[in-house]
Scaffold this motif. Structure first.
Motif, PDB file in Angstrom:
ATOM      1  N   LEU A 127       0.811  -1.218   0.000  1.00 36.43           N
ATOM      2  CA  LEU A 127       0.000   0.000   0.000  1.00 36.43           C
ATOM      3  C   LEU A 127       0.844   1.268   0.000  1.00 36.43           C
ATOM      4  N   VAL A 128       2.163   1.134  -0.029  1.00 36.52           N
ATOM      5  CA  VAL A 128       3.014   2.316  -0.096  1.00 36.52           C
ATOM      6  C   VAL A 128       2.811   2.996  -1.447  1.00 36.52           C
ATOM      7  N   ARG A 129       2.829   4.327  -1.444  1.00 40.88           N
ATOM      8  CA  ARG A 129       2.649   5.100  -2.670  1.00 40.88           C
ATOM      9  C   ARG A 129       3.917   5.854  -3.023  1.00 40.88           C
ATOM     10  N   SER A 130       4.033   6.215  -4.290  1.00 35.45           N
ATOM     11  CA  SER A 130       5.191   6.991  -4.727  1.00 35.45           C
ATOM     12  C   SER A 130       5.284   8.309  -3.972  1.00 35.45           C
ATOM     13  N   ALA A 131       4.137   8.902  -3.637  1.00 31.99           N
ATOM     14  CA  ALA A 131       4.143  10.164  -2.886  1.00 31.99           C
ATOM     15  C   ALA A 131       4.747   9.978  -1.498  1.00 31.99           C
ATOM     16  N   ASP A 132       4.554   8.794  -0.890  1.00 36.97           N
ATOM     17  CA  ASP A 132       5.160   8.507   0.410  1.00 36.97           C
ATOM     18  C   ASP A 132       6.686   8.489   0.292  1.00 36.97           C
ATOM     19  N   GLU A 162      -1.350 -14.814   6.739  1.00 39.68           N
ATOM     20  CA  GLU A 162      -2.693 -14.748   6.159  1.00 39.68           C
ATOM     21  C   GLU A 162      -3.552 -13.670   6.816  1.00 39.68           C
ATOM     22  N   GLU A 163      -3.429 -13.497   8.124  1.00 44.78           N
ATOM     23  CA  GLU A 163      -4.220 -12.477   8.801  1.00 44.78           C
ATOM     24  C   GLU A 163      -3.828 -11.082   8.331  1.00 44.78           C
ATOM     25  N   ASP A 164      -2.533 -10.851   8.148  1.00 44.39           N
ATOM     26  CA  ASP A 164      -2.088  -9.565   7.611  1.00 44.39           C
ATOM     27  C   ASP A 164      -2.664  -9.333   6.217  1.00 44.39           C
ATOM     28  N   LEU A 165      -2.670 -10.391   5.421  1.00 46.22           N
ATOM     29  CA  LEU A 165      -3.189 -10.280   4.053  1.00 46.22           C
ATOM     30  C   LEU A 165      -4.670  -9.918   4.066  1.00 46.22           C
ATOM     31  N   LYS A 166      -5.435 -10.566   4.936  1.00 47.40           N
ATOM     32  CA  LYS A 166      -6.866 -10.258   5.024  1.00 47.40           C
ATOM     33  C   LYS A 166      -7.096  -8.815   5.467  1.00 47.40           C
ATOM     34  N   LEU A 167      -6.288  -8.348   6.426  1.00 48.67           N
ATOM     35  CA  LEU A 167      -6.423  -6.968   6.880  1.00 48.67           C
ATOM     36  C   LEU A 167      -6.081  -5.993   5.766  1.00 48.67           C
ATOM     37  N   ALA A 168      -5.032  -6.297   5.010  1.00 54.27           N
ATOM     38  CA  ALA A 168      -4.654  -5.417   3.906  1.00 54.27           C
ATOM     39  C   ALA A 168      -5.753  -5.354   2.854  1.00 54.27           C
ATOM     40  N   GLU A 169      -6.375  -6.478   2.583  1.00 54.60           N
ATOM     41  CA  GLU A 169      -7.476  -6.487   1.618  1.00 54.60           C
ATOM     42  C   GLU A 169      -8.642  -5.631   2.114  1.00 54.60           C
ATOM     43  N   LEU A 170      -8.949  -5.734   3.418  1.00 54.24           N
ATOM     44  CA  LEU A 170     -10.004  -4.903   3.993  1.00 54.24           C
ATOM     45  C   LEU A 170      -9.661  -3.422   3.886  1.00 54.24           C
ATOM     46  N   LEU A 171      -8.390  -3.086   4.129  1.00 48.90           N
ATOM     47  CA  LEU A 171      -7.959  -1.692   4.033  1.00 48.90           C
ATOM     48  C   LEU A 171      -8.134  -1.161   2.610  1.00 48.90           C
ATOM     49  N   VAL A 172      -7.752  -1.962   1.631  1.00 51.11           N
ATOM     50  CA  VAL A 172      -7.896  -1.517   0.243  1.00 51.11           C
ATOM     51  C   VAL A 172      -9.361  -1.275  -0.089  1.00 51.11           C
ATOM     52  N   HIS A 173     -10.225  -2.218   0.276  1.00 53.43           N
ATOM     53  CA  HIS A 173     -11.653  -2.040   0.004  1.00 53.43           C
ATOM     54  C   HIS A 173     -12.201  -0.818   0.746  1.00 53.43           C
ATOM     55  N   GLY A 174     -11.844  -0.682   2.022  1.00 54.76           N
ATOM     56  CA  GLY A 174     -12.369   0.435   2.814  1.00 54.76           C
ATOM     57  C   GLY A 174     -11.884   1.779   2.323  1.00 54.76           C
ATOM     58  N   LEU A 175     -10.601   1.894   1.997  1.00 57.31           N
ATOM     59  CA  LEU A 175     -10.063   3.163   1.515  1.00 57.31           C
ATOM     60  C   LEU A 175     -10.625   3.518   0.142  1.00 57.31           C
ATOM     61  N   THR A 176     -10.889   2.492  -0.669  1.00 58.08           N
ATOM     62  CA  THR A 176     -11.492   2.750  -1.983  1.00 58.08           C
ATOM     63  C   THR A 176     -12.888   3.335  -1.828  1.00 58.08           C
ATOM     64  N   VAL A 177     -13.664   2.783  -0.897  1.00 58.17           N
ATOM     65  CA  VAL A 177     -15.008   3.310  -0.645  1.00 58.17           C
ATOM     66  C   VAL A 177     -14.925   4.718  -0.063  1.00 58.17           C
ATOM     67  N   ARG A 178     -14.024   4.917   0.888  1.00 55.81           N
ATOM     68  CA  ARG A 178     -13.917   6.220   1.544  1.00 55.81           C
ATOM     69  C   ARG A 178     -13.473   7.312   0.587  1.00 55.81           C
ATOM     70  N   ASP A 179     -12.462   7.021  -0.241  1.00 58.98           N
ATOM     71  CA  ASP A 179     -11.842   8.051  -1.064  1.00 58.98           C
ATOM     72  C   ASP A 179     -12.345   8.079  -2.496  1.00 58.98           C
ATOM     73  N   GLU A 211     -11.426   6.106  -4.836  1.00 61.32           N
ATOM     74  CA  GLU A 211     -10.394   5.618  -5.740  1.00 61.32           C
ATOM     75  C   GLU A 211      -9.509   4.628  -4.999  1.00 61.32           C
ATOM     76  N   SER A 212      -8.822   3.800  -5.756  1.00 65.28           N
ATOM     77  CA  SER A 212      -7.969   2.792  -5.137  1.00 65.28           C
ATOM     78  C   SER A 212      -6.786   3.453  -4.446  1.00 65.28           C
ATOM     79  N   PRO A 213      -6.393   2.951  -3.266  1.00 64.08           N
ATOM     80  CA  PRO A 213      -5.221   3.491  -2.588  1.00 64.08           C
ATOM     81  C   PRO A 213      -3.912   2.922  -3.131  1.00 64.08           C
ATOM     82  N   LEU A 214      -3.990   1.970  -4.065  1.00 64.02           N
ATOM     83  CA  LEU A 214      -2.802   1.292  -4.560  1.00 64.02           C
ATOM     84  C   LEU A 214      -2.101   2.095  -5.649  1.00 64.02           C
TER      85      LEU A 214
END
Length: 253
Positions: free
Chosen positions: A112-117, A216-233, A235-238
């Protein structure tokens, strides 16, 4: 020494906790693709290098625009240290007449790191003339001061003793390292052989994007973060990849 900046992405082929972690499909691309894309899209680096013991990972790295450096077998074990992997890459570069001013290590399990980071952390690193800088995220929801470890009967003991058992509002801010963005001056890194050199400084980042995926738990959390941030913003956070998705059949081409 030149003014080159080099990104190093260590991507070992083996992973016991999450098999195939670095090339695990993650929202349309292998996980590795996002750190490669973030480094390339930052526009900071003369070279973005993926170090791996696995030629298949090398093919994927090159597909997304990185340079592949094959690491020797002794750096492919569970006990291999990241500092030695980075040192090997610098040795390879030196053999090609390249001595970068600074290196930036970006772990492929931080998708989830971005070039801007990366650009923001470079500006902090450069403007404050730092030698070592580690990306960190704040602890949220839990406090490391209250860590409990059990014995085989699940009887607990305070990991750090009882002296730290104070009210949460009275605690000083605490941070946890994330492998997303580690900067080091090459000269200091080679002299001290660590990313946590003296002195090392912290660069906080958004904890939603600083997640490390190790199981696997980290992976599931990351997937939730991507879905949640996409809904919130909206656009995809990736980080957008520079190429269409790598196809598995390309490995046998």
């Amino acid at each position: 020494m030149s003014s080159d900046l080099v990104a190093i992405i260590p991507a070992r082929g083996g992973s016991k906790r999450l098999p195939g972690k670095n090339v695990r499909p993650f929202f349309g691309h292998p996980m590795l693709a996002y750190s490669v894309s973030a480094a390339l899209n930052s526009g900071l680096f003369t070279r973005v290098i993926v170090s791996s013991d696995d030629p298949a990972i090398g093919r994927i790295a090159e597909w997304y625009g990185a340079v592949f450096v094959l690491r020797p077998p002794e750096l492919a074990s569970d006990s291999a240290q990241l500092v030695d992997v980075a040192g090997h890459v610098l040795d390879v570069l030196r053999g090609r007449g390249v001595e970068p001013e600074a290196i930036c290590q970006c772990m492929p399990n931080c998708p989830l790191v971005r070039s801007a980071d990366i650009v923001e952390h470079w500006r902090i690193f450069a403007d404050r003339d730092r030698v070592f800088q580690i990306s960190v995220v704040p602890y949220r929801g839990v406090y490391p001061h209250w860590a409990i470890v059990p014995d085989d009967q699940m009887a607990g003991r305070w990991l750090f003793g009882e002296r730290l058992l104070i009210r949460s509002q009275d605690m000083a801010p605490a941070f946890c390292p994330t492998g997303a963005i580690w900067w080091a001056r090459t000269r200091g890194f080679l002299a001290q052989k660590t990313f946590y050199g003296s002195p090392f400084h912290l660069a906080p980042m958004d904890p939603n994007r600083g997640i490390d995926i190790d199981d696997e738990e980290d992976l599931k959390l990351a997937e939730l973060l991507v879905h949640g941030l996409t809904v919130r913003d909206g656009e995809s956070p990736l980080e957008p990849a520079n190429r269409h998705a790598f196809a598995v059949e390309n490995l046998s081409a």
